[in-house]
Scaffold this motif. Structure first.
Motif, PDB file in Angstrom:
ATOM      1  N   ALA A  51       0.839  -1.201   0.000  1.00 55.61           N
ATOM      2  CA  ALA A  51       0.000   0.000   0.000  1.00 55.61           C
ATOM      3  C   ALA A  51       0.879   1.259   0.000  1.00 55.61           C
ATOM      4  CB  ALA A  51      -0.926  -0.009   1.220  1.00 55.61           C
ATOM      5  N   LYS A  52       1.941   1.233   0.814  1.00 54.67           N
ATOM      6  CA  LYS A  52       2.840   2.399   0.888  1.00 54.67           C
ATOM      7  C   LYS A  52       3.602   2.582  -0.430  1.00 54.67           C
ATOM      8  CE  LYS A  52       6.485   4.510   3.733  1.00 54.67           C
ATOM      9  NZ  LYS A  52       7.115   5.114   2.560  1.00 54.67           N
ATOM     10  N   LEU A  53       4.088   1.455  -0.970  1.00 52.52           N
ATOM     11  CA  LEU A  53       4.824   1.517  -2.238  1.00 52.52           C
ATOM     12  C   LEU A  53       3.967   2.146  -3.327  1.00 52.52           C
ATOM     13  CD1 LEU A  53       7.428   0.532  -3.849  1.00 52.52           C
ATOM     14  CD2 LEU A  53       6.103  -1.517  -4.376  1.00 52.52           C
ATOM     15  N   MET A  54       2.715   1.713  -3.418  1.00 57.22           N
ATOM     16  CA  MET A  54       1.808   2.231  -4.456  1.00 57.22           C
ATOM     17  C   MET A  54       1.532   3.722  -4.223  1.00 57.22           C
ATOM     18  SD  MET A  54       1.224  -0.277  -6.540  1.00 57.22           S
ATOM     19  CE  MET A  54       2.371  -1.649  -6.322  1.00 57.22           C
ATOM     20  N   ARG A  55       1.279   4.059  -2.975  1.00 57.57           N
ATOM     21  CA  ARG A  55       1.028   5.482  -2.651  1.00 57.57           C
ATOM     22  C   ARG A  55       2.231   6.337  -3.019  1.00 57.57           C
ATOM     23  NH1 ARG A  55      -1.196   3.906   2.181  1.00 57.57           N
ATOM     24  NH2 ARG A  55       0.809   4.276   3.206  1.00 57.57           N
ATOM     25  N   ASP A  56       3.407   5.886  -2.587  1.00 58.94           N
ATOM     26  CA  ASP A  56       4.624   6.679  -2.826  1.00 58.94           C
ATOM     27  C   ASP A  56       4.910   6.828  -4.318  1.00 58.94           C
ATOM     28  OD1 ASP A  56       4.820   6.843  -0.120  1.00 58.94           O
ATOM     29  OD2 ASP A  56       6.500   5.430   0.081  1.00 58.94           O
ATOM     30  N   ALA A  57       4.508   5.797  -5.108  1.00 53.43           N
ATOM     31  CA  ALA A  57       4.756   5.857  -6.551  1.00 53.43           C
ATOM     32  C   ALA A  57       3.630   6.581  -7.289  1.00 53.43           C
ATOM     33  CB  ALA A  57       4.907   4.428  -7.101  1.00 53.43           C
ATOM     34  N   GLY A  58       2.645   7.041  -6.549  1.00 53.10           N
ATOM     35  CA  GLY A  58       1.530   7.737  -7.186  1.00 53.10           C
ATOM     36  C   GLY A  58       0.623   6.821  -7.981  1.00 53.10           C
ATOM     37  N   LEU A  59       0.615   5.549  -7.607  1.00 52.37           N
ATOM     38  CA  LEU A  59      -0.197   4.568  -8.342  1.00 52.37           C
ATOM     39  C   LEU A  59      -1.530   4.327  -7.642  1.00 52.37           C
ATOM     40  CD1 LEU A  59       2.626   2.023  -9.247  1.00 52.37           C
ATOM     41  CD2 LEU A  59       1.237   3.324 -10.887  1.00 52.37           C
TER      42      LEU A  59
END
Lengths: 277, 277
Positions: A51-59
């Motif tokens: 969830a954090k990875l996706m948020r940080d990547a703007g996905l």
């Protein structure tokens, strides 16, 4: 229909050779802003980390695949399946997607009763629908191609999926329209209209139909544009029915998986452009 | 439904390892009095020789498989297909069967137009129907499972087959009901009723649905009783619709073909007894 990538989503399974961070990076390089995720790789990388990875990547996560497999007759197996689907709903909410795709499940061993299996799915949806609502998640029953009717999914047509979904509020239960599964069905266009009128097209996925089918018929989905399906026609149908959500490309294909995942993603983006230009 | 072998017919493809004389002899040994034949082995043994062999052995030919492949767009290819179907009608008449099974054909190379292909079948039936009538032969349009829609048969459901057949008199064009192709379809029971009411069930064939499907999905049909299909239910449906004709077992199965053909025939007879007892 809108050109460009605003509506495009890449389903993770299309490029399953990419790790979660590789997927996020490749999306950034290709201008892709939406992804469909699968539970197993999410769990492997970690739910909160994903969830954090996706948020940080703007996905944006467009769908989580998948819940379902709700056709067991044995009470203990049924309880296990329901508990697993409740976890899937929570995972979808944590990932920030509002859509959990459901693959119903096949016939229990030795059973020949498709009708009874479909009724057990309805019973399960009655329990899962309110749980999904509490988490802001919609269940999207996906009819699979009839070649999966015995072993994966007793729901074979959009009409059957809607017959199930319409027993519940649309914000709890709708359908997934996947071109690979419905393209052969001359009733599907009218059923897309029915689904759209009820606000029940919760997901729209693309894959093309190519032959010969591989042994087991799971991993032979064609890159869009390579097969028999008129993608523009089907996208036009869901949009005429009022659908404005993501257009997700979900391919299961051993040949694509053997290639560099970033190259496959770039090819898929390019095909999306050329098919819908 | 009637027990015993009076209604049973063995489709030659189930035991294709048997030569034509071996087939006739094996039927005699097993008490089988009806056979469905295929054009290629008939032509190999000789049309008139086959007709004589069957007559001398006291065997009734229930169907000839198959005509069809009527979806070509190119005029020359279309003319060739029509001429071939006229020959198939004559062959059926010579063999003494009143039923020619038609497999429609798939999409022409590069085409994505299922609707257009189905219309070309209708055009072809308009030419072939009167020819069939002159020879005392009925055309039996067979819907094949949707997994064959692109490459073998654009007619995927009984409803589609009947939509085509009903444009013509029932003594010219009807349908083949094959459990393998229709078992997943919740509309099929009603369509069997429709077909029966119109006197259009021209053939009834059995094969069971087993998984995993083999590469190419052609030769994985299950021995009756081995799979997901309730044979009694489907036979009950066609008989409730007024069908009193042969019940033909047609299996394409590499494992069965690797065995002794007489043993496979005896097994099939035994399964027929046990499934319908």
């Amino acid at each position: 229909m809108t050109a460009g990538l605003a509506r495009f989503s890449i389903n993770q399974m299309t490029v399953k050779q990419l790790s979660m961070p590789e997927l996020a990076a490749a999306c950034g390089e290709s201008g892709v802003t939406q992804v469909g995720l699968w539970r197993a790789p999410v769990q492997e990388y970690g739910l909160r980390a994903t969830a954090k990875l996706m948020r940080d990547a703007g996905l944006t996560v467009t769908t989580l695949c998948r819940g379902g497999f709700l056709t067991a007759t044995e009470p203990q197996a049924r309880a296990v399946a329901l508990a697993d689907n409740r976890r899937a709903i929570e995972e979808a909410a944590t990932l920030g997607t509002d859509t959990l795709v459901l693959v119903s499940g096949g016939l229990p061993a030795g059973s020949k009763d498709l009708y009874g299996a479909r009724e057990r799915i309805a019973d399960a949806l009655a329990e899962l629908g309110p749980c999904a609502e509490r988490h802001g998640v919609r269940l999207a029953v996906e009819p699979l191609h009839p070649m999966y009717a015995s072993d994966r999914c007793v729901v074979s047509t959009l009409a059957q999926a809607l017959d199930l979904a319409e027993r519940f509020p649309a914000h709890q239960v709708g359908v997934t329209v996947d071109t690979y599964h419905v393209w052969w069905d001359d009733q599907a266009p009218a059923q897309i209209g029915r689904a759209g009128a009820g606000g029940r097209i919760h997901a729209f996925q693309l894959a093309d139909w190519i032959t010969p089918l591989p042994q087991g018929v799971l991993n032979g989905r064609g890159q869009i544009g390579d097969g028999a399906i008129d993608m523009r026609e089907w996208r036009g149908l869901v949009e005429a029915a009022g659908y404005t959500g993501p257009v997700e490309v979900e391919l299961f294909n051993d040949e694509l998986w053997a290639r560099d995942g970033r190259e496959v993603l770039a090819e898929t983006v390019e095909r999306f452009h050329s098919v819908f230009q």
